[in-house]
Every structure is written in C-alpha cells, then in structure tokens.
Write an enzyme that holds these catalytic residues in place. Structure first.
Site, PDB file in Angstrom:
ATOM      1  N   HIS A 109      35.465  37.467  40.566  1.00  0.00           N
ATOM      2  CA  HIS A 109      34.526  38.167  39.694  1.00  0.00           C
ATOM      3  C   HIS A 109      33.125  37.587  39.913  1.00  0.00           C
ATOM      4  CE1 HIS A 109      33.149  40.405  36.231  1.00  0.00           C
ATOM      5  NE2 HIS A 109      32.542  39.305  35.827  1.00  0.00           N
ATOM      6  N   ASP A 141      45.374  38.070  34.187  1.00  0.00           N
ATOM      7  CA  ASP A 141      46.302  38.286  33.077  1.00  0.00           C
ATOM      8  C   ASP A 141      46.048  39.698  32.555  1.00  0.00           C
ATOM      9  OD1 ASP A 141      44.012  38.143  31.575  1.00  0.00           O
ATOM     10  OD2 ASP A 141      44.488  36.220  30.630  1.00  0.00           O
ATOM     11  N   GLU A 142      46.564  39.998  31.363  1.00  0.00           N
ATOM     12  CA  GLU A 142      46.443  41.389  30.916  1.00  0.00           C
ATOM     13  C   GLU A 142      45.051  41.746  30.402  1.00  0.00           C
ATOM     14  OE1 GLU A 142      50.442  43.339  29.335  1.00  0.00           O
ATOM     15  OE2 GLU A 142      50.267  41.211  28.823  1.00  0.00           O
TER      16      GLU A 142
HETATM   17  C1  GRF Z   1      32.523  41.496  44.530  1.00  0.00           C
HETATM   18  O1  GRF Z   1      31.264  41.213  43.969  1.00  0.00           O
HETATM   19  C2  GRF Z   1      33.633  40.976  43.657  1.00  0.00           C
HETATM   20  O2  GRF Z   1      33.296  39.803  42.983  1.00  0.00           O
HETATM   21  C3  GRF Z   1      33.822  42.110  42.678  1.00  0.00           C
HETATM   22  O3  GRF Z   1      33.637  43.272  43.433  1.00  0.00           O
HETATM   23  C4  GRF Z   1      32.808  43.000  44.558  1.00  0.00           C
HETATM   24  C5  GRF Z   1      33.580  43.399  45.771  1.00  0.00           C
HETATM   25  O4  GRF Z   1      32.808  43.347  46.933  1.00  0.00           O
HETATM   26  N1  GRF Z   1      35.113  42.011  42.032  1.00  0.00           N
HETATM   27  P1  GRF Z   1      33.495  43.545  48.336  1.00  0.00           P
HETATM   28  O5  GRF Z   1      34.237  44.879  48.305  1.00  0.00           O
HETATM   29  O6  GRF Z   1      34.433  42.398  48.576  1.00  0.00           O
HETATM   30  O7  GRF Z   1      32.365  43.574  49.326  1.00  0.00           O
END
Ligand code: GRF
Length: 202
Positions: A109, A141-142
C-alpha cells in the site's frame, strides 16, 4: 521453491520488480501465475514477457464476490501457489481467499499505514500536509489495508510535490521493499505475534 501468485489490475510495476528479483535469484520463490481482474493491462504483458502463465478473471462476470474469489482460489491452487501477493489489485479479497492461504496473503500500500488507508493514499498524504510518506507491505485481513505490517519505507514529501511526483518517489521504495518482504516470507523468515511481525535476517 515457494510458489507465488501475483494478483494485479493495472500497470504492474511492482510485479516487474518481483519478476526482476526472481531473475536475479533474489526472490526465494517463483512466480507461478499472474492473475488480473482486468483484461489487456500492462501487468499481463510484463508476465508474458517473463514467460509466467497468466489468467484473466473479469470480476463482473461473476455473480458475487464469493464466486469471484472461489475462481481466484481455484486458479491459484491449480498453479501450485503458496503465497499470494496483491500488487495493485483493485479488489477486496474475502475470507474465501484468506482461508485458502492462511497467513500467506500480502499486499503493498502506498502510505505509511495506519495513515491513509484506501484509495488515493498519496493524495491523502498531500492533502493532509504530511511531510513524510511511504509504503507498507502488510498481511491482508478482512479489513481495508489493516493487517499486520511486514515492512515499511519512508520518503520525504517535497514542497510543490504533485500527486504523480510523490507516487513515483514512493514507487521507487515499493519496488525495493516488496520483493525483499516476499523473499523473507518465501524463505520462512517471518513470524507473526499478534500485530507484531518479526523478520529474521537471511
Ligand atoms: C502501487 O502504488 C501499490 O502500492 C498500490 O497500487 C499501485 C500499483 O502499482 N497498491 P503497479 O501496478 O505495481 O505499478
């Protein structure tokens, strides 16, 4: 070799970092399938270029979230996946997936959780006026971006930053920490005690 399945919905730059780590012998596992809920995305091209099998499961074609997740689990099991890595996968996974892979579903994230969960985390950080941003690898998790934290990395928020500039700076760290966290998991060096996760060195 630990089997890894990567779930994607878009560009797949994190998938690329994972595949590059594998090519260097630094993943401690093998990406056995890349599954997208969206057809035609760049992540699927990246997987094909690395000779990794791909599946497209368009979520709208399933009657319910559970039916979609059952298909997801079936595809992952069929590919002999042991660790499930969400990498820009824009769907919330249900108990169905978590029960099939207990303690083995992870996500990245683009914020320093627990700050700024959910969508547009980089914009949330800018709008809040945070001076430090970053990324978090965590168990799924959920809830939404709420599982135990495996790894984090911080970047500065610079004066005049745009959402894109900040996102790019954070992505640079994502590409470093996600493969490293997956390697620790694949090599069995991760222990979870409540919310605290301990990573043993290689
Ligand atoms: C990333 O910023 C990740 O943290 C988030 O979605 C984006 C995905 O980028 N969950 P990519 O598809 O890996 O370039």
């Amino acid at each position: 070799m630990t089997g890894i399945g990567v779930l994607v919905s878009g560009s797949g730059s994190n998938l690329q970092a994972i595949l590059d780590a594998q090519a260097r012998g630094e993943l401690g596992g093998e990406v056995r399938v890349v599954i997208s809920n969206v057809a035609g995305v760049r992540a699927l091209e990246r997987a094909r270029a690395a000779n990794v099998p791909t599946r497209v499961l368009p979520h709208r074609e399933f009657a319910s979230r559970e039916a979609f997740d059952d298909a997801l689990v079936a595809a992952l099991v069929e590919a002999r996946v042991e660790i499930v890595a969400l990498a820009g996968f824009m769907r919330i996974v249900t108990r169905r997936v978590l029960d099939a892979f207990p303690g083995r579903v992870v996500n990245i994230h683009p914020s320093l959780l627990p700050a700024f969960p959910g969508l547009h985390a980089q914009r949330q950080a800018l709008d809040y006026g945070a001076r430090v941003a970053g990324c978090t690898v965590h168990f799924v998790d959920e809830g939404c971006d709420s599982g135990p934290i495996i790894a984090q990395a911080a970047v500065p928020v610079l004066d005049g930053d745009t959402e894109d500039a900040l996102a790019a700076r954070i992505l640079g760290e994502e590409h470093r920490v996600y493969p490293a966290a997956l390697r620790a998991l694949a090599e069995g060096r991760v222990t979870v005690a409540g919310r605290r996760v301990i990573l043993r060195p290689a």
